[in-house]
Scaffold this active site. Structure first.
Site, PDB file in Angstrom:
ATOM      1  CE1 TYR A 144      -9.885   8.235  44.418  1.00  0.00           C
ATOM      2  CE2 TYR A 144     -11.127   7.698  46.347  1.00  0.00           C
ATOM      3  CZ  TYR A 144     -11.108   8.181  44.889  1.00  0.00           C
ATOM      4  OH  TYR A 144     -12.313   8.605  44.492  1.00  0.00           O
ATOM      5  CB  VAL A 186     -18.974  -3.185  41.354  1.00  0.00           C
ATOM      6  CG1 VAL A 186     -19.791  -2.146  41.809  1.00  0.00           C
ATOM      7  CG2 VAL A 186     -19.681  -4.593  41.620  1.00  0.00           C
ATOM      8  CG  ASN A 189     -15.056  -5.235  36.732  1.00  0.00           C
ATOM      9  OD1 ASN A 189     -14.553  -4.743  35.976  1.00  0.00           O
ATOM     10  ND2 ASN A 189     -14.381  -5.853  37.852  1.00  0.00           N
ATOM     11  CD  GLN A 208     -19.070  -6.860  48.930  1.00  0.00           C
ATOM     12  OE1 GLN A 208     -19.683  -7.827  49.351  1.00  0.00           O
ATOM     13  NE2 GLN A 208     -18.128  -6.891  47.923  1.00  0.00           N
ATOM     14  NE  ARG A 210     -18.653   0.227  47.870  1.00  0.00           N
ATOM     15  CZ  ARG A 210     -18.256  -0.518  48.922  1.00  0.00           C
ATOM     16  NH1 ARG A 210     -18.869  -1.053  49.578  1.00  0.00           N
ATOM     17  NH2 ARG A 210     -16.913  -1.079  48.751  1.00  0.00           N
ATOM     18  CG  ASP A 272     -14.622  -4.022  49.436  1.00  0.00           C
ATOM     19  OD1 ASP A 272     -14.012  -4.150  48.329  1.00  0.00           O
ATOM     20  OD2 ASP A 272     -15.727  -3.600  49.495  1.00  0.00           O
ATOM     21  N   PRO A 273     -14.932  -1.376  52.241  1.00  0.00           N
ATOM     22  CG  PRO A 273     -15.169   0.934  52.114  1.00  0.00           C
ATOM     23  CD  PRO A 273     -14.431  -0.427  51.283  1.00  0.00           C
TER      24      PRO A 273
HETATM   25  P1  NAD Z   1     -11.930   8.633  35.788  1.00  0.00           P
HETATM   26  O1  NAD Z   1     -10.671   7.616  36.168  1.00  0.00           O
HETATM   27  O2  NAD Z   1     -12.675   8.117  34.589  1.00  0.00           O
HETATM   28  O3  NAD Z   1     -11.348  10.081  35.403  1.00  0.00           O
HETATM   29  C1  NAD Z   1     -10.092  10.698  36.151  1.00  0.00           C
HETATM   30  C2  NAD Z   1      -9.593  11.456  35.424  1.00  0.00           C
HETATM   31  O4  NAD Z   1      -8.520  12.255  35.672  1.00  0.00           O
HETATM   32  C3  NAD Z   1      -8.974  10.742  34.083  1.00  0.00           C
HETATM   33  O5  NAD Z   1      -9.416  11.304  32.738  1.00  0.00           O
HETATM   34  C4  NAD Z   1      -7.232  10.485  34.282  1.00  0.00           C
HETATM   35  O6  NAD Z   1      -6.549  10.709  33.121  1.00  0.00           O
HETATM   36  C5  NAD Z   1      -7.292  12.221  34.965  1.00  0.00           C
HETATM   37  N1  NAD Z   1      -5.932  12.041  35.788  1.00  0.00           N
HETATM   38  C6  NAD Z   1      -5.571  11.230  36.733  1.00  0.00           C
HETATM   39  N2  NAD Z   1      -4.396  11.762  37.270  1.00  0.00           N
HETATM   40  C7  NAD Z   1      -4.298  12.967  36.756  1.00  0.00           C
HETATM   41  C8  NAD Z   1      -2.863  13.683  36.868  1.00  0.00           C
HETATM   42  N3  NAD Z   1      -2.186  13.557  37.679  1.00  0.00           N
HETATM   43  N4  NAD Z   1      -3.130  14.793  35.985  1.00  0.00           N
HETATM   44  C9  NAD Z   1      -4.007  15.214  35.022  1.00  0.00           C
HETATM   45  N5  NAD Z   1      -5.140  14.210  35.027  1.00  0.00           N
HETATM   46  C10 NAD Z   1      -5.038  13.086  35.729  1.00  0.00           C
HETATM   47  O7  NAD Z   1     -12.748   8.826  37.222  1.00  0.00           O
HETATM   48  P2  NAD Z   1     -14.276   9.418  37.350  1.00  0.00           P
HETATM   49  O8  NAD Z   1     -15.181   8.489  38.002  1.00  0.00           O
HETATM   50  O9  NAD Z   1     -14.471  10.252  36.227  1.00  0.00           O
HETATM   51  O10 NAD Z   1     -13.795  10.394  38.520  1.00  0.00           O
HETATM   52  C11 NAD Z   1     -13.618  11.812  38.380  1.00  0.00           C
HETATM   53  C12 NAD Z   1     -13.273  12.554  39.776  1.00  0.00           C
HETATM   54  O11 NAD Z   1     -14.272  12.159  40.792  1.00  0.00           O
HETATM   55  C13 NAD Z   1     -12.027  11.590  40.523  1.00  0.00           C
HETATM   56  O12 NAD Z   1     -11.457  12.957  41.203  1.00  0.00           O
HETATM   57  C14 NAD Z   1     -12.668  10.780  41.608  1.00  0.00           C
HETATM   58  O13 NAD Z   1     -11.857  10.621  42.784  1.00  0.00           O
HETATM   59  C15 NAD Z   1     -13.982  11.417  42.092  1.00  0.00           C
HETATM   60  N6  NAD Z   1     -14.922  10.694  42.569  1.00  0.00           N
HETATM   61  C16 NAD Z   1     -15.554   9.713  41.420  1.00  0.00           C
HETATM   62  C17 NAD Z   1     -16.555   8.874  41.825  1.00  0.00           C
HETATM   63  C18 NAD Z   1     -17.252   7.791  40.907  1.00  0.00           C
HETATM   64  O14 NAD Z   1     -17.972   6.854  41.421  1.00  0.00           O
HETATM   65  N7  NAD Z   1     -17.160   7.954  39.935  1.00  0.00           N
HETATM   66  C19 NAD Z   1     -16.822   8.564  43.156  1.00  0.00           C
HETATM   67  C20 NAD Z   1     -16.133   9.437  44.274  1.00  0.00           C
HETATM   68  C21 NAD Z   1     -15.325  10.471  43.669  1.00  0.00           C
HETATM   69  N1  UDP Z   2     -16.687  -5.738  43.489  1.00  0.00           N
HETATM   70  C1  UDP Z   2     -17.171  -6.882  43.242  1.00  0.00           C
HETATM   71  N2  UDP Z   2     -16.504  -7.371  41.899  1.00  0.00           N
HETATM   72  C2  UDP Z   2     -16.059  -6.533  41.002  1.00  0.00           C
HETATM   73  C3  UDP Z   2     -15.661  -5.426  41.479  1.00  0.00           C
HETATM   74  C4  UDP Z   2     -16.026  -4.885  42.405  1.00  0.00           C
HETATM   75  O1  UDP Z   2     -17.759  -7.569  44.025  1.00  0.00           O
HETATM   76  O2  UDP Z   2     -15.953  -7.232  39.927  1.00  0.00           O
HETATM   77  C5  UDP Z   2     -17.120  -4.986  44.867  1.00  0.00           C
HETATM   78  C6  UDP Z   2     -15.878  -4.375  45.549  1.00  0.00           C
HETATM   79  O3  UDP Z   2     -15.537  -5.418  46.410  1.00  0.00           O
HETATM   80  C7  UDP Z   2     -16.788  -3.467  46.425  1.00  0.00           C
HETATM   81  C8  UDP Z   2     -17.937  -3.103  45.565  1.00  0.00           C
HETATM   82  O4  UDP Z   2     -18.028  -3.844  44.346  1.00  0.00           O
HETATM   83  O5  UDP Z   2     -17.313  -3.970  47.500  1.00  0.00           O
HETATM   84  C9  UDP Z   2     -17.502  -1.619  44.948  1.00  0.00           C
HETATM   85  O6  UDP Z   2     -16.520  -1.683  44.222  1.00  0.00           O
HETATM   86  P1  UDP Z   2     -15.881  -0.235  43.459  1.00  0.00           P
HETATM   87  O7  UDP Z   2     -14.771  -0.692  43.080  1.00  0.00           O
HETATM   88  O8  UDP Z   2     -17.137  -0.319  42.181  1.00  0.00           O
HETATM   89  O9  UDP Z   2     -16.257   0.807  44.093  1.00  0.00           O
HETATM   90  P2  UDP Z   2     -15.806   1.165  45.994  1.00  0.00           P
HETATM   91  O10 UDP Z   2     -15.131  -0.096  46.675  1.00  0.00           O
HETATM   92  O11 UDP Z   2     -14.743   2.246  45.397  1.00  0.00           O
HETATM   93  O12 UDP Z   2     -16.957   1.738  46.346  1.00  0.00           O
END
Ligand code: NAD
Ligand code: UDP
Length: 312
Positions: A144, A186, A189, A208, A210, A272-273
């Site tokens: 990722y 998180v 969940n 940790q 966020r 995990d950051p």
């Molecule tokens: P999400 O998983 O709900 O949405 C991602 C969408 O992309 C889904 O509908 C999935 O079916 C579609 N998808 C995945 N692979 C695909 C492919 N190969 N072709 C076409 N469609 C595909 O996640 P989200 O939270 O809505 O995230 C949307 C975007 O924002 C992502 O690019 C994610 O990396 C970025 N982003 C989100 C967060 C967050 O906290 N929500 C944080 C950082 C970046």
């Molecule tokens: N995390 C947790 N319990 C859960 C899911 C996630 O403690 O059931 C922690 C995870 O280890 C991380 C933080 O919550 O430190 C955020 O996790 P998330 O997957 O939401 O996002 P990301 O790590 O990509 O920022």
């Protein structure tokens, strides 16, 4: 009226974005392969004559005439992006190449949904856009993190080499209604566990941190970035600088749901950051943007949503 393509439009952020762009009077084409997204997220838009839904995978070329492209396609939850890591890299890298190639051909403006994960496990705090990051290139999050870093490289190169109009947003943890209950992140969940009075799974010791941004705030920033002047490409951090530990988050969710759940501690996943907080000085200055919705207010709206889909 602009015609706008949203990849990943049936996902959490994408579905809210499609809705918002339609409400603002645009024509929207939503493209998704439904890996983590669902038709259910956009079914309420299907009656709108200016909305079109297409099943397509961004790793394959796609041809259409549009004015703007928001490239959101990519699984965002660690559980889902680690399920098929090779596919995750392909989605970020080939998806970027296909959307940039399309933008170049049709002279569209294209926005990349990048991430705070480009900073990896950061050694400076809070993170500014100048920071190059601290990413393990062979770790379990690399598919990722490195996929998104390579996508940023491609965006900048298409801009410099081919004059493609680009925008790069670095999204920090965002939450809200329409997160998938099995998404694995998180906030979803903890809320689902709390509503079902099941154990709240804290990974590691919960120290940790966020910084959580509510979806409406995030989309304000994203749309402002797309509409910003052409010579402002980003990358720009969009997120809420208020930072919480996972223990603090769990306690807030227990209080707001009135749950009887207990906290249980499970192993911290690799790489995990430890901490994450956006410096949003650039967004404030260039976009006049800052978040308005604080964590408790956003959690209440998100909990209300989950109450409608989760059996207690
Ligand atoms: P999400 O998983 O709900 O949405 C991602 C969408 O992309 C889904 O509908 C999935 O079916 C579609 N998808 C995945 N692979 C695909 C492919 N190969 N072709 C076409 N469609 C595909 O996640 P989200 O939270 O809505 O995230 C949307 C975007 O924002 C992502 O690019 C994610 O990396 C970025 N982003 C989100 C967060 C967050 O906290 N929500 C944080 C950082 C970046
Ligand atoms: N995390 C947790 N319990 C859960 C899911 C996630 O403690 O059931 C922690 C995870 O280890 C991380 C933080 O919550 O430190 C955020 O996790 P998330 O997957 O939401 O996002 P990301 O790590 O990509 O920022």
């Amino acid at each position: 009226m602009k015609k706008i393509l949203v990849t990943g439009g049936a996902g959490f952020l994408g579905s809210h974005l499609c809705e918002r762009l339609l409400n603002e009077g645009n024509e929207v084409v939503c493209l998704d392969n439904y890996f983590t997204g669902q038709k259910k997220n956009v079914v309420h838009l299907l009656d709108n004559p200016y909305f079109e839904l297409i099943r397509h995978d961004v790793t394959m070329p796609f041809f259409i005439e549009v004015d703007e492209i928001y490239n959101l396609a990519c699984p965002a939850s660690p559980v889902h992006y680690q399920y098929n890591p090779i596919k995750t890299v392909k989605t970020s890298v080939m998806g970027a190449i296909n959307m940039l190639g399309l933008a170049k051909r049709i002279r569209a403006k294209v926005l990349q949904a990048s991430t705070s994960e480009v900073y990896g496990d950061p050694q400076i705090h809070p993170q500014t856009e100048e920071y190059w990051g601290h990413v393990n290139p062979i770790g379990i999050r690399a598919c990722y993190d490195e996929g998104k870093r390579c996508a940023e490289t491609l965006f900048v190169n298409y801009h410099n080499q081919n004059d493609v109009r680009i925008k790069i947003i670095r999204i920090f943890n965002t939450y809200g209604p329409r997160m998938h209950p099995n998404d694995g992140r998180v906030v979803s969940n903890f809320i689902v566990q709390a509503l079902q009075n099941k154990n709240i799974t804290i990974y590691g010791d919960g120290s940790q941190s966020r910084s959580f941004c509510y979806v409406d705030d995030l989309l304000d920033g994203m749309v402002k970035l797309m509409n910003s002047r052409d010579d402002f490409t980003g990358p720009v951090n969009i997120g809420n600088p208020n930072e919480f530990t996972m223990l603090e988050l769990a306690e807030k969710i227990l209080k707001l749901t009135g749950s009887k759940s207990e906290l249980v501690f499970e192993p911290l996943p690799a790489d995990d950051p430890l901490q994450r907080q956006p410096n949003i000085t650039l967004a404030r200055k260039e976009l006049g943007w800052e978040p308005k919705i604080q964590l408790e207010e956003g959690l209440v709206k998100t909990i209300d949503f989950f109450r409608t889909i989760v059996k207690a």
